[in-house]
Write a protein that holds these residues in place. Structure first.
Motif, mmCIF file in Angstrom:
data_model
loop_
_atom_site.group_PDB
_atom_site.id
_atom_site.type_symbol
_atom_site.label_atom_id
_atom_site.label_comp_id
_atom_site.label_asym_id
_atom_site.label_seq_id
_atom_site.Cartn_x
_atom_site.Cartn_y
_atom_site.Cartn_z
ATOM 1 N N ILE A 273 20.078 6.755 3.242
ATOM 2 C CA ILE A 273 19.673 7.035 1.859
ATOM 3 C C ILE A 273 20.880 7.457 1.032
ATOM 4 N N ASN A 274 21.738 8.247 1.600
ATOM 5 C CA ASN A 274 22.943 8.683 0.888
ATOM 6 C C ASN A 274 23.852 7.489 0.570
ATOM 7 N N GLY A 275 23.910 6.545 1.524
ATOM 8 C CA GLY A 275 24.683 5.325 1.287
ATOM 9 C C GLY A 275 24.117 4.538 0.120
ATOM 10 N N TYR A 276 22.796 4.503 0.045
ATOM 11 C CA TYR A 276 22.148 3.811 -1.077
ATOM 12 C C TYR A 276 22.447 4.521 -2.395
ATOM 13 N N LEU A 277 22.345 5.836 -2.394
ATOM 14 C CA LEU A 277 22.558 6.608 -3.620
ATOM 15 C C LEU A 277 23.984 6.478 -4.147
ATOM 16 N N HIS A 278 24.913 6.128 -3.271
ATOM 17 C CA HIS A 278 26.311 5.998 -3.686
ATOM 18 C C HIS A 278 26.834 4.567 -3.529
ATOM 19 N N TYR A 279 25.891 3.609 -3.462
ATOM 20 C CA TYR A 279 26.290 2.213 -3.322
ATOM 21 C C TYR A 279 26.694 1.653 -4.685
ATOM 22 N N GLU A 280 27.972 1.309 -4.830
ATOM 23 C CA GLU A 280 28.545 0.753 -6.064
ATOM 24 C C GLU A 280 28.582 1.763 -7.203
ATOM 25 N N ASP B 171 0.827 -1.212 0.000
ATOM 26 C CA ASP B 171 0.000 0.000 0.000
ATOM 27 C C ASP B 171 0.859 1.259 0.000
ATOM 28 N N LEU B 172 1.846 1.306 0.888
ATOM 29 C CA LEU B 172 2.703 2.485 0.969
ATOM 30 C C LEU B 172 3.563 2.616 -0.283
ATOM 31 N N PHE B 173 4.002 1.490 -0.840
ATOM 32 C CA PHE B 173 4.825 1.523 -2.054
ATOM 33 C C PHE B 173 4.048 2.130 -3.215
ATOM 34 N N PHE B 174 2.769 1.760 -3.367
ATOM 35 C CA PHE B 174 1.967 2.309 -4.456
ATOM 36 C C PHE B 174 1.770 3.822 -4.275
ATOM 37 N N LYS B 175 1.581 4.239 -3.048
ATOM 38 C CA LYS B 175 1.452 5.683 -2.789
ATOM 39 C C LYS B 175 2.759 6.404 -3.109
ATOM 40 N N HIS C 291 14.362 2.493 -4.538
ATOM 41 C CA HIS C 291 14.254 3.871 -4.019
ATOM 42 C C HIS C 291 13.354 3.902 -2.779
ATOM 43 N N PHE C 292 12.241 3.198 -2.887
ATOM 44 C CA PHE C 292 11.280 3.142 -1.784
ATOM 45 C C PHE C 292 11.914 2.534 -0.537
ATOM 46 N N LEU C 293 12.649 1.434 -0.702
ATOM 47 C CA LEU C 293 13.287 0.772 0.441
ATOM 48 C C LEU C 293 14.272 1.700 1.146
ATOM 49 N N ALA C 294 14.934 2.533 0.373
ATOM 50 C CA ALA C 294 15.844 3.506 0.982
ATOM 51 C C ALA C 294 15.055 4.615 1.659
ATOM 52 N N GLU D 240 8.348 6.041 -23.404
ATOM 53 C CA GLU D 240 8.745 4.651 -23.231
ATOM 54 C C GLU D 240 9.638 4.533 -22.011
ATOM 55 N N ILE D 241 9.545 3.391 -21.345
ATOM 56 C CA ILE D 241 10.374 3.196 -20.154
ATOM 57 C C ILE D 241 10.610 1.699 -19.955
ATOM 58 N N ALA D 242 11.734 1.363 -19.350
ATOM 59 C CA ALA D 242 12.111 -0.047 -19.178
ATOM 60 C C ALA D 242 11.088 -0.784 -18.324
ATOM 61 N N ILE D 243 10.827 -2.028 -18.683
ATOM 62 C CA ILE D 243 9.809 -2.812 -17.989
ATOM 63 C C ILE D 243 10.224 -3.159 -16.561
ATOM 64 N N ASN D 244 11.527 -3.065 -16.264
ATOM 65 C CA ASN D 244 11.977 -3.340 -14.892
ATOM 66 C C ASN D 244 12.102 -2.077 -14.054
ATOM 67 N N ILE D 245 11.529 -0.980 -14.517
ATOM 68 C CA ILE D 245 11.646 0.290 -13.792
ATOM 69 C C ILE D 245 10.997 0.219 -12.408
ATOM 70 N N ILE D 246 9.944 -0.590 -12.273
ATOM 71 C CA ILE D 246 9.247 -0.683 -10.981
ATOM 72 C C ILE D 246 10.186 -1.225 -9.912
ATOM 73 N N ILE D 247 11.031 -2.184 -10.265
ATOM 74 C CA ILE D 247 11.993 -2.730 -9.302
ATOM 75 C C ILE D 247 12.993 -1.653 -8.895
ATOM 76 N N TYR D 248 13.404 -0.850 -9.862
ATOM 77 C CA TYR D 248 14.316 0.269 -9.589
ATOM 78 C C TYR D 248 13.662 1.252 -8.608
ATOM 79 N N TYR D 249 12.391 1.566 -8.840
ATOM 80 C CA TYR D 249 11.680 2.468 -7.938
ATOM 81 C C TYR D 249 11.445 1.813 -6.574
ATOM 82 N N PHE D 250 11.291 0.487 -6.552
ATOM 83 C CA PHE D 250 11.112 -0.205 -5.276
ATOM 84 C C PHE D 250 12.371 -0.072 -4.422
#
Length: 350
Positions: free
Chosen positions: A322-329, A281-285, A310-313, A298-308
């Motif tokens: 969040i900063n660690g996530y943004l600069h991870y690898e 529920d919160l992820f959809f919001k 973002h959500f987890l961070a 057009e956008i990649a079909i795996n974009i939702i996983i990429y946004y997920f």
């Protein structure tokens, strides 16, 4: 006779070059149509000096230029040894084969080592040689060499060393050559085995995700199948497609997405699935808020996983995390404050 053959060669040289180019283009089209991916396709017409040397070596064999079947040479280098057989079948289906002058040099006896390649002497088949663009090449032949990358590596190194075949090798070095030859042949077979096993895994991974997701690691094959089949991800894609009028295209950037799951201590497909269920529920919001103002046709079909990810961070609401996530690898666009703002807005959304 040698002079007559060389004279005829000079007169036909331009036609040989054109036939070489046309045959390369034709083979390239056939490979593409049959979805066969190769490492390299190239060709050449013998030069005058090389042809003269060949005639001198077999002066009694050649009575005309038509007796020489490798004036035009085309080389197809495959990734795997098994693909040589696939291309051989294609060549036999699409061309006439001069069986007498074709030779399979891949089969060596137990005490042999060295050059391994399939040589097919081809000419246009009866259907193609009636076409206007090919009619003038009806009687032309060329030799196609088909071999794997590792077989090609051996041929190139052997040539560079200046020794061809067992007879030329000094006795004290024959064991070394045997060992190297065996290593390359084993590597060829192992790559083939791995490809088959990976293909089997890819075909079975959907069932494994259903039956034992806790044992399915996060990799390219498993994540792509999960992305396509998971009901929550399908629902999320439909939600954004309706909202944004997006058209989904093939997956991109999975090499960047996969490693970042480790940042969230996720190791298996079950870890992702459990988190999606728990936070749906919160992820959809969050998706609704986060994509506001985005403009893509057009956008990649795996974009939702990429946004997920973002959500987890974002749900941590911790700038350092969040900063660690943004600069991870690698570095992802965005600022921690933006992620926190979006998740707070999502939480306040009715």
């Amino acid at each position: 006779m040698k002079e007559i053959i060389l004279q005829e060669f000079q007169e036909k040289h331009t036609n040989y070059k054109h036939f070489c180019d046309k045959t390369i283009n034709l083979i390239g089209d056939l490979l593409q149509q049959n979805k066969i991916i190769i490492h390299n396709l190239s060709g050449r017409v013998k030069d005058n000096q090389s042809l003269a040397k060949k005639i001198d070596k077999k002066i009694d064999k050649y009575t005309s230029i038509n007796d020489i079947t490798d004036i035009i040479g085309i080389r197809i280098i495959t990734h795997l040894e098994s693909e040589v057989d696939i291309i051989e079948k294609l060549m036999r289906d699409e061309f006439k084969i001069d069986e007498e002058n074709s030779i399979d040099k891949r089969e060596l006896s137990n005490d042999q080592f060295g050059y391994r390649s399939l040589h097919l002497v081809i000419s246009l088949n009866n259907t193609r040689d009636t076409l206007t663009e090919y009619a003038s090449y009806k009687d032309f032949k060329c030799e196609i060499q088909i071999r794997s990358i590792l077989q090609h590596a051996w041929a190139e190194i052997e040539h560079d060393l200046g020794y061809k075949g067992k007879i030329q090798i000094p006795d004290q070095y024959k064991r070394d050559f045997n060992r190297l030859s065996a290593l390359l042949e084993t590597a060829d077979k192992e790559f083939d085995r791995l490809k088959k096993e990976l293909s089997t895994y890819e075909n079975n991974v959907s069932n494994l995700i259903i039956s034992e997701p806790q044992n399915v690691g996060i990799n390219k094959a498993s994540l792509e199948k999960f992305n396509l089949d998971n009901e929550i991800l399908i629902e999320a894609r439909n939600f954004l497609a309706n909202k944004m009028q997006w058209k989904y295209i093939e997956s991109v950037g999975s090499d960047r997405i996969i490693p970042r799951f480790a940042y969230f201590k996720m190791r298996t497909i079950k870890d992702i699935n459990d988190s999606l269920i728990e936070n749906k529920d919160l992820f959809f919001k969050f998706l609704d808020v986060f994509t506001e103002g985005f403009h893509y046709s057009e956008i990649a079909i795996n974009i939702i996983i990429y946004y997920f990810q973002h959500f987890l961070a974002a749900i941590s609401e911790d700038e350092d995390y969040i900063n660690g996530y943004l600069h991870y690898e690698d570095t992802i666009g965005g600022e921690p404050e933006e992620f926190i703002e979006k998740i707070k807005e999502a939480k306040n959304k009715v």
